[in-house]
Write an enzyme that holds these catalytic residues in place. Structure first.
Site, PDB file in Angstrom:
ATOM      1  N   LYS A   2       0.814  -1.225   0.000  1.00  0.00           N
ATOM      2  CA  LYS A   2       0.000   0.000   0.000  1.00  0.00           C
ATOM      3  C   LYS A   2       0.850   1.279   0.000  1.00  0.00           C
ATOM      4  O   LYS A   2       0.470   2.275  -0.605  1.00  0.00           O
ATOM      5  CB  LYS A   2      -0.946   0.007   1.208  1.00  0.00           C
ATOM      6  CG  LYS A   2      -2.079  -1.024   1.106  1.00  0.00           C
ATOM      7  CD  LYS A   2      -3.027  -0.882   2.286  1.00  0.00           C
ATOM      8  CE  LYS A   2      -4.100  -1.961   2.270  1.00  0.00           C
ATOM      9  NZ  LYS A   2      -5.062  -1.819   3.363  1.00  0.00           N
TER      10      LYS A   2
ATOM     11  N   ASP B 274     -10.404   2.465   2.752  1.00  0.00           N
ATOM     12  CA  ASP B 274     -10.600   1.756   4.029  1.00  0.00           C
ATOM     13  C   ASP B 274     -11.449   2.575   5.012  1.00  0.00           C
ATOM     14  O   ASP B 274     -12.346   2.044   5.670  1.00  0.00           O
ATOM     15  CB  ASP B 274      -9.240   1.428   4.676  1.00  0.00           C
ATOM     16  CG  ASP B 274      -8.582   0.206   4.047  1.00  0.00           C
ATOM     17  OD1 ASP B 274      -9.296  -0.586   3.401  1.00  0.00           O
ATOM     18  OD2 ASP B 274      -7.357   0.051   4.204  1.00  0.00           O
TER      19      ASP B 274
ATOM     20  N   GLY C  22      -4.039   1.373  17.885  1.00  0.00           N
ATOM     21  CA  GLY C  22      -3.180   1.061  16.746  1.00  0.00           C
ATOM     22  C   GLY C  22      -2.806   2.322  15.987  1.00  0.00           C
ATOM     23  O   GLY C  22      -3.561   3.314  15.992  1.00  0.00           O
TER      24      GLY C  22
ATOM     25  N   ALA D  37      -3.527   0.433   8.771  1.00  0.00           N
ATOM     26  CA  ALA D  37      -4.990   0.467   8.813  1.00  0.00           C
ATOM     27  C   ALA D  37      -5.479   1.664   9.623  1.00  0.00           C
ATOM     28  O   ALA D  37      -6.436   2.346   9.228  1.00  0.00           O
ATOM     29  CB  ALA D  37      -5.523  -0.831   9.411  1.00  0.00           C
TER      30      ALA D  37
ATOM     31  N   VAL E 178       4.515   4.077  21.388  1.00  0.00           N
ATOM     32  CA  VAL E 178       3.799   5.324  21.716  1.00  0.00           C
ATOM     33  C   VAL E 178       4.131   6.442  20.725  1.00  0.00           C
ATOM     34  O   VAL E 178       3.263   7.239  20.355  1.00  0.00           O
ATOM     35  CB  VAL E 178       4.120   5.756  23.164  1.00  0.00           C
ATOM     36  CG1 VAL E 178       3.348   7.002  23.550  1.00  0.00           C
ATOM     37  CG2 VAL E 178       3.788   4.622  24.130  1.00  0.00           C
TER      38      VAL E 178
ATOM     39  N   ARG F 227       4.584   6.312  17.605  1.00  0.00           N
ATOM     40  CA  ARG F 227       3.783   6.219  16.369  1.00  0.00           C
ATOM     41  C   ARG F 227       2.375   6.766  16.601  1.00  0.00           C
ATOM     42  O   ARG F 227       1.790   7.374  15.714  1.00  0.00           O
ATOM     43  CB  ARG F 227       3.686   4.763  15.892  1.00  0.00           C
ATOM     44  CG  ARG F 227       4.998   4.219  15.360  1.00  0.00           C
ATOM     45  CD  ARG F 227       4.805   2.819  14.798  1.00  0.00           C
ATOM     46  NE  ARG F 227       4.359   2.822  13.419  1.00  0.00           N
ATOM     47  CZ  ARG F 227       3.900   1.741  12.783  1.00  0.00           C
ATOM     48  NH1 ARG F 227       3.799   0.594  13.414  1.00  0.00           N
ATOM     49  NH2 ARG F 227       3.532   1.800  11.525  1.00  0.00           N
TER      50      ARG F 227
HETATM   51  P1  NAP Z   1       0.337  -2.870  10.465  1.00  0.00           P
HETATM   52  O1  NAP Z   1       0.589  -1.694   9.585  1.00  0.00           O
HETATM   53  O2  NAP Z   1       1.356  -3.950  10.530  1.00  0.00           O
HETATM   54  O3  NAP Z   1       0.111  -2.267  11.954  1.00  0.00           O
HETATM   55  C1  NAP Z   1      -0.099  -3.144  13.032  1.00  0.00           C
HETATM   56  C2  NAP Z   1      -0.554  -2.355  14.266  1.00  0.00           C
HETATM   57  O4  NAP Z   1      -0.855  -3.289  15.302  1.00  0.00           O
HETATM   58  C3  NAP Z   1       0.512  -1.413  14.839  1.00  0.00           C
HETATM   59  O5  NAP Z   1      -0.135  -0.341  15.480  1.00  0.00           O
HETATM   60  C4  NAP Z   1       1.206  -2.349  15.873  1.00  0.00           C
HETATM   61  O6  NAP Z   1       1.848  -1.630  16.908  1.00  0.00           O
HETATM   62  C5  NAP Z   1       0.024  -3.073  16.429  1.00  0.00           C
HETATM   63  N1  NAP Z   1       0.303  -4.401  16.989  1.00  0.00           N
HETATM   64  C6  NAP Z   1       0.819  -5.476  16.335  1.00  0.00           C
HETATM   65  N2  NAP Z   1       0.861  -6.550  17.150  1.00  0.00           N
HETATM   66  C7  NAP Z   1       0.364  -6.150  18.345  1.00  0.00           C
HETATM   67  C8  NAP Z   1       0.149  -6.805  19.592  1.00  0.00           C
HETATM   68  N3  NAP Z   1       0.463  -8.098  19.771  1.00  0.00           N
HETATM   69  N4  NAP Z   1      -0.397  -6.083  20.600  1.00  0.00           N
HETATM   70  C9  NAP Z   1      -0.724  -4.801  20.436  1.00  0.00           C
HETATM   71  N5  NAP Z   1      -0.535  -4.100  19.280  1.00  0.00           N
HETATM   72  C10 NAP Z   1       0.001  -4.777  18.245  1.00  0.00           C
HETATM   73  O7  NAP Z   1      -1.033  -3.617  10.105  1.00  0.00           O
HETATM   74  P2  NAP Z   1      -2.320  -2.927   9.479  1.00  0.00           P
HETATM   75  O8  NAP Z   1      -2.227  -2.940   7.993  1.00  0.00           O
HETATM   76  O9  NAP Z   1      -2.510  -1.615  10.158  1.00  0.00           O
HETATM   77  O10 NAP Z   1      -3.497  -3.966   9.867  1.00  0.00           O
HETATM   78  C11 NAP Z   1      -4.055  -3.993  11.184  1.00  0.00           C
HETATM   79  C12 NAP Z   1      -5.298  -4.908  11.182  1.00  0.00           C
HETATM   80  O11 NAP Z   1      -6.346  -4.322  10.426  1.00  0.00           O
HETATM   81  C13 NAP Z   1      -5.064  -6.302  10.582  1.00  0.00           C
HETATM   82  O12 NAP Z   1      -5.677  -7.258  11.439  1.00  0.00           O
HETATM   83  C14 NAP Z   1      -5.792  -6.255   9.249  1.00  0.00           C
HETATM   84  O13 NAP Z   1      -6.274  -7.520   8.871  1.00  0.00           O
HETATM   85  C15 NAP Z   1      -6.931  -5.302   9.580  1.00  0.00           C
HETATM   86  N6  NAP Z   1      -7.517  -4.616   8.390  1.00  0.00           N
HETATM   87  C16 NAP Z   1      -8.820  -4.866   8.083  1.00  0.00           C
HETATM   88  C17 NAP Z   1      -9.418  -4.221   7.006  1.00  0.00           C
HETATM   89  C18 NAP Z   1     -10.864  -4.516   6.667  1.00  0.00           C
HETATM   90  O14 NAP Z   1     -11.315  -4.155   5.574  1.00  0.00           O
HETATM   91  N7  NAP Z   1     -11.629  -5.094   7.562  1.00  0.00           N
HETATM   92  C19 NAP Z   1      -8.686  -3.319   6.216  1.00  0.00           C
HETATM   93  C20 NAP Z   1      -7.349  -3.066   6.566  1.00  0.00           C
HETATM   94  C21 NAP Z   1      -6.772  -3.734   7.652  1.00  0.00           C
HETATM   95  P3  NAP Z   1       3.355  -1.041  16.707  1.00  0.00           P
HETATM   96  O15 NAP Z   1       3.199   0.255  16.007  1.00  0.00           O
HETATM   97  O16 NAP Z   1       3.851  -0.909  18.095  1.00  0.00           O
HETATM   98  O17 NAP Z   1       4.120  -2.071  15.910  1.00  0.00           O
END
Ligand code: NAP
Length: 276
Positions: free
Chosen positions: A65, A101, A125, A129, A152, A154
């Site tokens: 992305k 999104d 988060g 996303a 924090v 971020r």
């Molecule tokens: P990403 O860019 O990798 O970001 C992950 C986020 O989760 C970061 O804020 C990270 O914190 C945090 N995190 C990861 N593991 C964690 C844990 N064990 N405990 C607490 N915080 C944790 O991923 P993303 O693209 O944002 O996706 C996030 C979620 O949204 C995924 O589950 C994805 O499937 C979902 N999503 C759904 C849709 C939909 O249409 N429904 C669309 C987009 C995304 P740090 O910053 O500290 O690493």
């Protein structure tokens, strides 16, 4: 026939071909939509392929992305704030990038009867996303938006970006780590990937109670850990399957100029997912 596709790595799990084919069939539109696995280092070549083959557009998913954001000739405001693009359109030699999104989340919340205007929202988060949905949350005119994240700094950076955006209006935007999140929130959105590993972000449990709505961006056949916890504490809850369908509908609208109906498809996908 106009051609579209979704690209990512991995991609086999993607429900986008299923969703876009259903939209096209319901609207009697002739188009093709496929899924393409793109090698990790292959994004630039992929964009050349899209142009040469005459595709009209594509959806972009993990991990491309941000590269799609950089590749676009033009960006929507919401894609600019997100720093990420999930919808590319190719028309007249111009590659336009958008991020659907946030619109997908806002529409699903509206379908669920969860208002944003004047409400207090906790966003868990600060990854891709979370960045993708901040603009749409602000456009819903919440009274307060608090962003909490494991890292924090971020959360702080995303809060700064949100505060300085023209969409912020009079919204009170703040940030912290998970444990320090405090207030009386109406809506708690889990935009972390913690559910993927069966975890729940460690925000204070007292924030979840009757009258609060909890929304997990992740979706699964059974309740995600976050949704299950919320329900057990008397809060309303939903997972992100509705958002998935709504963000796809917004991509379809950008490409085809007409927004498909989503309610039936959400129900059908839920049933299909439960059947496995
Ligand atoms: P990403 O860019 O990798 O970001 C992950 C986020 O989760 C970061 O804020 C990270 O914190 C945090 N995190 C990861 N593991 C964690 C844990 N064990 N405990 C607490 N915080 C944790 O991923 P993303 O693209 O944002 O996706 C996030 C979620 O949204 C995924 O589950 C994805 O499937 C979902 N999503 C759904 C849709 C939909 O249409 N429904 C669309 C987009 C995304 P740090 O910053 O500290 O690493």
């Amino acid at each position: 026939m106009d051609r579209y596709y979704v690209l990512g790595n991995p991609i086999a799990h993607s429900r986008s071909p299923r969703i876009h084919s259903a939209f096209a069939a319901a609207l009697g539109q002739e188009l093709s939509y496929e899924a393409r696995l793109v090698p990790m280092e292959g994004f630039a070549r992929e964009i050349e392929f899209l142009k040469q083959e005459g595709f009209r557009g594509c959806n972009v998913t993990v991990p491309f992305k941000e590269q799609a954001f950089r590749a676009a000739d033009r960006l929507s405001d919401r894609a600019s704030l997100a720093g990420a693009v999930n919808t590319l359109s190719y028309d007249g030699g111009i590659l336009s990038g958008d991020n659907t999104d946030g619109e997908g989340l806002a529409r699903d919340l509206a379908c669920l009867g969860v208002p944003l205007e004047g409400r207090s929202v906790l966003l868990l988060g600060a990854g891709g996303a979370a960045r993708g949905i901040v603009a749409s949350l602000l456009l819903g005119h919440p009274r307060r938006l608090h962003i909490a994240n494991r890292t924090v700094s971020r959360a702080g950076a995303l809060a700064d970006l949100a505060r300085s955006s023209p969409m912020a209006g009079s919204c009170d935007v703040s940030s912290s780590g998970f444990e320090e999140a405090e207030g009386d929130f109406d809506l708690i959105i889990n935009a972390t990937s913690a559910s993927l590993s069966g975890e729940i972000p460690p925000f204070p449990g007292s924030l979840l109670h009757e009258g609060v709505f909890a929304y997990d961006l992740m979706y699964a056949p059974e309740d995600t850990p976050f949704v299950a916890r919320a329900r057990s504490l008397g809060a309303g809850a939903a997972d992100g399957l509705g958002m998935l369908v709504e963000q796809a509908a917004e991509s379809f609208r950008i490409w085809r100029g007409v927004r498909p109906d989503t309610a039936d498809l959400k129900d059908r996908l839920r049933q299909e997912m439960r059947r496995g």
